[in-house]
Scaffold this motif. Structure first.
Motif: not given
Length: 290
Positions: A86-115
Motif C-alpha cells: 500500500h505504501r508503494h502505491s501511495v508513493r506512486g500516486q504522489i510521484l504522479a501528482a508531483l510530476r503533473t504539478a511540474l508540468v502544470d507549473g504548480e511547483l514553481v522553479p526556484g521555490e522550496v517545498y518541504s515534505a
C-alpha cells in the motif's frame, strides 16, 4: 507568487484531497511563523510560508485504498505485508501528482517545498512524499536543500535546446529505420494515440496532453523492439516537458499545432516518405509546445 532561489513564498494554506487508504486527514498548515512540522523523524524541514501544493492532481492518480487487515489471534501466522504494498502505491500516486504539478507549473522553479508540508496537504505521511521527491531529485526535477526540503530546479532555454538535440540524435535514426521496415497497417494502429493528443490539446489540459504525448512517442519507439531505448527516450521526453523558469504557459493553439504533427508524422510513415519523416521529427522536438 514571488519566485526566488531558496526563498519560500507566503500564501494562504488550503486543504487538498486525501489519498485513499490514509488515516491522516488533509488540512491547512497550522502554526505561527518559525514553527516546524515534524513527521516520520524529519527534522529541520520548515512547513510555514510555503508556495501552495498541487491542487486536485491527486484525484487524477488516486486509486482505491487497501483495507486494514483484521486483528490476528495470538499464535496465528503473520499475514502478508500488505502495508508495504500500500505504501508503494501511495508513493506512486504522489510521484504522479508531483510530476503533473511540474508540468502544470504548480511547483514553481526556484521555490522550496518541504515534505511534511506537502504531506499535510496531500493527507498522507511525509515518507511517501519524501520518497517521491527523492525520485524527482534523481530525475533532475528538484534538488535537495538540507534541513529545508526540495527546491524545484530552474531550467534554462539552453537546457531545453540540449534535450531537443539529444532526443533528435536518438529518435530520428530509429524513426527513419522503422519507416523503411514497418508496414503501413502497424502505423495505422497508432492513430488512436495520435488522436488522443489532439483531443487533450483541444481542452488546453497541459498535464493530460503531456501524458498522451509521451504515450504516443513510446508506442512509436516500441516498434523498434528495444525497451532500453524506449525508457531512455521517455526520460528525456519527460524532462523536456518541465517548464522553464518564468516561462509563459503554453497556449491551447500551440498544443493543437503540436498534436497535429503527430497525425502528419503517421501519414508520412505510412507513405514511407523518409524526407518528411526526418523533417517532422526534428521540427517536433525543437518546436514542441511542452
Amino acid at each position: 507568487m514571488q519566485q526566488g532561489r531558496g526563498r519560500e513564498a507566503t500564501v494562504p494554506p488550503y486543504g487538498a484531497p486525501r489519498v485513499p487508504g490514509q488515516s491522516r486527514a488533509a488540512g491547512p498548515l497550522s502554526g505561527a511563523p518559525g514553527e516546524c512540522a515534524h513527521d516520520d523523524g524529519a527534522r529541520g524541514e520548515h512547513t510555514h510560508s510555503e508556495p501552495p501544493a498541487p491542487r486536485a492532481v491527486v484525484e487524477r492518480s488516486a486509486r482505491r485504498g487497501v483495507e486494514p487487515p483484521a486483528p490476528r489471534a495470538p499464535g496465528s501466522p503473520a499475514p502478508a505485508p500488505r502495508a508495504a504494498v500500500h505504501r508503494h502505491s501511495v508513493r506512486g500516486q504522489i510521484l504522479a501528482a508531483l510530476r503533473t504539478a511540474l508540468v502544470d507549473g504548480e511547483l514553481v522553479p526556484g521555490e522550496v517545498y518541504s515534505a511534511p508540508a506537502l504531506a499535510e496537504r496531500f493527507g498522507v505521511s511525509a515518507t511517501p512524499v519524501r520518497e517521491a521527491m527523492q525520485q524527482l531529485s534523481i530525475e533532475g526535477a528538484v534538488e535537495v536543500v538540507p534541513n529545508r526540503g526540495f527546491r524545484v530546479t530552474e531550467r534554462s532555454p539552453r537546457e531545453l535546446a540540449e534535450l531537443a538535440e539529444v532526443r533528435a540524435m536518438i529518435e530520428v535514426p530509429v524513426m527513419l529505420r522503422l519507416a523503411r521496415t514497418v508496414p503501413a497497417a502497424r502505423w495505422a494502429e497508432l492513430r488512436p494515440l495520435a488522436e488522443a493528443t489532439t483531443e487533450a490539446a483541444a481542452t488546453g489540459d497541459r498535464a493530460g496532453y503531456a501524458e498522451c504525448d509521451r504515450a504516443f512517442h513510446r508506442a512509436l519507439l516500441a516498434l523498434a523492439g528495444n525497451q532500453q531505448l524506449v525508457q531512455v527516450a521517455d526520460d528525456l521526453h519527460r524532462r523536456a516537458q518541465w517548464p522553464l523558469t518564468a516561462a509563459p504557459v503554453a497556449r491551447r493553439g500551440d498544443l493543437v499545432a503540436d498534436a497535429a504533427e503527430h497525425l502528419a508524422l503517421l501519414d508520412a510513415l505510412c507513405a514511407q516518405n523518409l524526407p518528411v519523416v526526418q523533417s517532422l521529427v526534428r521540427e517536433h522536438f525543437t518546436g514542441s509546445a511542452l
